[in-house]
Design an enzyme around this catalytic site. Structure first.
Site, PDB file in Angstrom:
ATOM      1  N   CYS A 114       0.818  -1.226   0.000  1.00  0.00           N
ATOM      2  CA  CYS A 114       0.000   0.000   0.000  1.00  0.00           C
ATOM      3  C   CYS A 114       0.847   1.269   0.000  1.00  0.00           C
ATOM      4  O   CYS A 114       0.345   2.351  -0.311  1.00  0.00           O
ATOM      5  CB  CYS A 114      -0.941   0.013   1.201  1.00  0.00           C
ATOM      6  SG  CYS A 114      -2.089  -1.366   1.199  1.00  0.00           S
ATOM      7  N   HIS A 251      -3.296   7.456   1.945  1.00  0.00           N
ATOM      8  CA  HIS A 251      -3.712   6.123   1.520  1.00  0.00           C
ATOM      9  C   HIS A 251      -5.029   5.809   2.221  1.00  0.00           C
ATOM     10  O   HIS A 251      -5.187   6.059   3.415  1.00  0.00           O
ATOM     11  CB  HIS A 251      -2.640   5.106   1.912  1.00  0.00           C
ATOM     12  CG  HIS A 251      -3.105   3.688   1.807  1.00  0.00           C
ATOM     13  ND1 HIS A 251      -3.680   3.197   0.661  1.00  0.00           N
ATOM     14  CD2 HIS A 251      -3.102   2.664   2.705  1.00  0.00           C
ATOM     15  CE1 HIS A 251      -3.997   1.927   0.855  1.00  0.00           C
ATOM     16  NE2 HIS A 251      -3.664   1.581   2.089  1.00  0.00           N
ATOM     17  N   ASN A 281     -10.061   0.076  -0.141  1.00  0.00           N
ATOM     18  CA  ASN A 281      -8.602   0.164  -0.118  1.00  0.00           C
ATOM     19  C   ASN A 281      -8.062  -0.378  -1.442  1.00  0.00           C
ATOM     20  O   ASN A 281      -8.132  -1.579  -1.695  1.00  0.00           O
ATOM     21  CB  ASN A 281      -8.077  -0.654   1.070  1.00  0.00           C
ATOM     22  CG  ASN A 281      -6.565  -0.624   1.188  1.00  0.00           C
ATOM     23  OD1 ASN A 281      -5.864  -0.223   0.268  1.00  0.00           O
ATOM     24  ND2 ASN A 281      -6.058  -1.065   2.321  1.00  0.00           N
TER      25      ASN A 281
HETATM   26  N1  ACO Z   1     -18.279  -8.403   9.044  1.00  0.00           N
HETATM   27  C1  ACO Z   1     -18.705  -8.725  10.269  1.00  0.00           C
HETATM   28  N2  ACO Z   1     -17.866  -9.064  11.245  1.00  0.00           N
HETATM   29  C2  ACO Z   1     -16.557  -9.083  10.967  1.00  0.00           C
HETATM   30  C3  ACO Z   1     -16.048  -8.765   9.709  1.00  0.00           C
HETATM   31  C4  ACO Z   1     -16.977  -8.426   8.715  1.00  0.00           C
HETATM   32  N3  ACO Z   1     -16.596  -8.107   7.474  1.00  0.00           N
HETATM   33  N4  ACO Z   1     -14.711  -8.873   9.729  1.00  0.00           N
HETATM   34  C5  ACO Z   1     -14.368  -9.232  10.968  1.00  0.00           C
HETATM   35  N5  ACO Z   1     -15.485  -9.369  11.726  1.00  0.00           N
HETATM   36  C6  ACO Z   1     -15.585  -9.745  13.124  1.00  0.00           C
HETATM   37  C7  ACO Z   1     -14.348 -10.409  13.635  1.00  0.00           C
HETATM   38  O1  ACO Z   1     -14.389 -11.781  13.294  1.00  0.00           O
HETATM   39  C8  ACO Z   1     -14.466 -10.188  15.118  1.00  0.00           C
HETATM   40  O2  ACO Z   1     -15.303 -11.177  15.628  1.00  0.00           O
HETATM   41  P1  ACO Z   1     -14.946 -11.923  17.011  1.00  0.00           P
HETATM   42  O3  ACO Z   1     -14.792 -10.819  18.013  1.00  0.00           O
HETATM   43  O4  ACO Z   1     -16.126 -12.806  17.204  1.00  0.00           O
HETATM   44  O5  ACO Z   1     -13.665 -12.631  16.713  1.00  0.00           O
HETATM   45  C9  ACO Z   1     -15.229  -8.876  15.218  1.00  0.00           C
HETATM   46  O6  ACO Z   1     -15.724  -8.591  13.922  1.00  0.00           O
HETATM   47  C10 ACO Z   1     -14.439  -7.680  15.710  1.00  0.00           C
HETATM   48  O7  ACO Z   1     -13.184  -7.653  15.108  1.00  0.00           O
HETATM   49  P2  ACO Z   1     -12.148  -6.512  15.435  1.00  0.00           P
HETATM   50  O8  ACO Z   1     -10.802  -6.965  15.006  1.00  0.00           O
HETATM   51  O9  ACO Z   1     -12.323  -6.034  16.837  1.00  0.00           O
HETATM   52  O10 ACO Z   1     -12.679  -5.327  14.533  1.00  0.00           O
HETATM   53  P3  ACO Z   1     -11.968  -3.951  14.338  1.00  0.00           P
HETATM   54  O11 ACO Z   1     -12.739  -2.901  15.009  1.00  0.00           O
HETATM   55  O12 ACO Z   1     -10.514  -4.043  14.612  1.00  0.00           O
HETATM   56  O13 ACO Z   1     -12.111  -3.744  12.776  1.00  0.00           O
HETATM   57  C11 ACO Z   1     -10.809  -3.992  10.788  1.00  0.00           C
HETATM   58  C12 ACO Z   1     -11.549  -4.699  11.908  1.00  0.00           C
HETATM   59  C13 ACO Z   1     -11.789  -3.133  10.011  1.00  0.00           C
HETATM   60  C14 ACO Z   1     -10.192  -5.022   9.851  1.00  0.00           C
HETATM   61  C15 ACO Z   1      -9.717  -3.086  11.387  1.00  0.00           C
HETATM   62  O14 ACO Z   1      -8.960  -3.811  12.309  1.00  0.00           O
HETATM   63  C16 ACO Z   1      -8.832  -2.491  10.360  1.00  0.00           C
HETATM   64  O15 ACO Z   1      -9.230  -1.732   9.518  1.00  0.00           O
HETATM   65  N6  ACO Z   1      -7.518  -2.780  10.431  1.00  0.00           N
HETATM   66  C17 ACO Z   1      -6.593  -2.238   9.481  1.00  0.00           C
HETATM   67  C18 ACO Z   1      -6.516  -3.174   8.365  1.00  0.00           C
HETATM   68  C19 ACO Z   1      -6.196  -2.527   7.081  1.00  0.00           C
HETATM   69  O16 ACO Z   1      -6.501  -1.399   6.811  1.00  0.00           O
HETATM   70  N7  ACO Z   1      -5.587  -3.310   6.210  1.00  0.00           N
HETATM   71  C20 ACO Z   1      -5.360  -2.868   4.899  1.00  0.00           C
HETATM   72  C21 ACO Z   1      -3.984  -3.044   4.435  1.00  0.00           C
HETATM   73  S1  ACO Z   1      -2.864  -2.203   5.407  1.00  0.00           S
HETATM   74  C22 ACO Z   1      -3.160  -0.675   5.170  1.00  0.00           C
HETATM   75  O17 ACO Z   1      -3.581  -0.320   4.104  1.00  0.00           O
HETATM   76  C23 ACO Z   1      -2.966   0.209   6.319  1.00  0.00           C
END
Ligand code: ACO
Length: 324
Positions: A114, A251, A281
């Site tokens: 990214c 980004h 993204n």
């Molecule tokens: N729909 C419903 N529930 C979901 C989904 C979904 N699409 N995806 C995950 N969950 C669930 C998980 O399984 C978890 O369930 P559990 O507690 O029973 O295990 C629950 O939701 C909560 O998960 P969290 O990890 O607490 O959710 P969070 O608030 O952290 O959000 C997210 C998750 C959106 C992925 C966040 O962590 C995030 O954006 N992280 C950065 C990732 C990113 O941007 N990556 C891209 C590449 S790197 C970059 O570009 C920076």
């Protein structure tokens, strides 16, 4: 002193749109969950047979037109991508040939996930300021949808396909922050964290491309810390205060990462250009896509001071201060 000036921007998004409701019919998720956790409402997905070079060529043509340049004027094309058409040849050589650039001009791909576009800006800047290239086409292009596990709700809801491009040209500046062009860039990487956001395969390991896997919570935590640090570093080293920045073009990974980063910097959200709702993204494509939209909407105009930043798998991260 020589400066690397953005003289044209362009972008391209595939026609097909995938909404959160569409995704809720494919995996156990909901529009509400995706919107509140990420800020994403929809994303574009490449058509069957549509490749990264297809997207890159369309974005490049629009950037060349905006710059008033022909492909034959360009000395070097760089494609930042994580989803190249092939392991080799580089997507950049396919783009070079399809655009009708001069045979013998420089073409290569750049892989920093990214952060690819910010890494690409620093690379192009080095080539231009050392006199090795006068005009560079820098493209961020991704068909990241082909790297996703469409049964994994942790990852498949986050990404989209697209491409953005800029034409960069050598221009004489005075060496002051009032100059147009790239004023200062900082890049970083830390391979200790490579397993937090990775692929399950690759050409020299499994012989397959694998799928994206991610520890979202850890990526989120590092992103907020690392981005705040590199933004502070770039501004401090350039002698610029956050108030002087006209627009941050980040980004687009997650609206909550953007909000937390802006807050740490003391930048109001109306100075942050946000496209994540409609693009998701798009990895290396997200900054040039957003930049082109900002320019075409009149949110970014010549003379404006822009702050670009990205963080991605590796981890890699960086920021660049650019006067348009
Ligand atoms: N729909 C419903 N529930 C979901 C989904 C979904 N699409 N995806 C995950 N969950 C669930 C998980 O399984 C978890 O369930 P559990 O507690 O029973 O295990 C629950 O939701 C909560 O998960 P969290 O990890 O607490 O959710 P969070 O608030 O952290 O959000 C997210 C998750 C959106 C992925 C966040 O962590 C995030 O954006 N992280 C950065 C990732 C990113 O941007 N990556 C891209 C590449 S790197 C970059 O570009 C920076």
């Amino acid at each position: 002193m020589l400066r690397t000036v953005i003289t044209g921007t362009g972008s391209y998004l595939p026609e097909k749109v995938l909404t959160n409701d569409d995704l809720a019919r494919m995996v156990d998720t909901s529009d509400e969950w995706i919107r509140t956790r990420t800020g994403i409402r929809r994303r574009h997905i490449a058509a069957d047979g549509e490749t990264t070079s297809d997207l890159a060529v369309r974005a490049a043509r629009s950037a060349l037109e905006a710059a008033g340049r022909a492909a034959a004027d360009i000395d070097m094309v760089l494609v930042a991508t994580t989803s190249p058409d092939y392991s080799f040849p580089a997507t950049a050589v396919i783009v070079q040939e399809r655009l009708g650039m001069r045979p013998g001009s420089v073409a290569f791909d750049l892989q920093a996930v990214c952060s690819g576009f910010v890494y690409g800006l620093a690379t192009a800047d080095a080539f231009i300021r050392s006199g090795q290239a006068g005009k560079v086409l820098l493209i961020g292009a991704e068909v990241i949808s082909r790297l996703l596990d469409w049964t994994d709700r942790n990852t498949c809801v986050l990404f989209g396909d697209g491409a953005g491009a800029v034409v960069l040209e050598a221009q004489e500046g005075r060496g002051a922050n009032a100059d147009r062009g790239i004023l200062h860039t900082r890049l970083h990487a830390d391979g200790r964290y490579r397993d937090l956001l990775t692929m399950t395969g690759g050409p020299a390991t499994t012989g397959t491309i694998g799928k994206v896997v991610m520890n979202g919570r850890e990526v989120f935590r590092h992103a907020v810390i690392d981005l705040a640090e590199v933004l502070e570093e770039v501004l401090r080293e350039a002698g610029v205060s956050p108030e002087e920045v006209d627009l941050m073009v980040p980004h687009q990974a997650n609206i909550r990462i953007l909000e937390a980063t802006a807050k740490k910097l003391g930048l109001p959200m109306d100075k942050v250009f946000v496209t994540i709702a409609d693009h998701g993204n798009t990895s290396a494509a997200s900054i040039p896509l957003a930049l082109d939209q900002a320019v075409r909407e009149g949110r970014a105009a010549p003379g404006d001071l822009l702050l670009l930043e990205a963080m991605g798998g590796g981890f890699t991260w960086g920021a660049s201060l650019v006067r348009l």
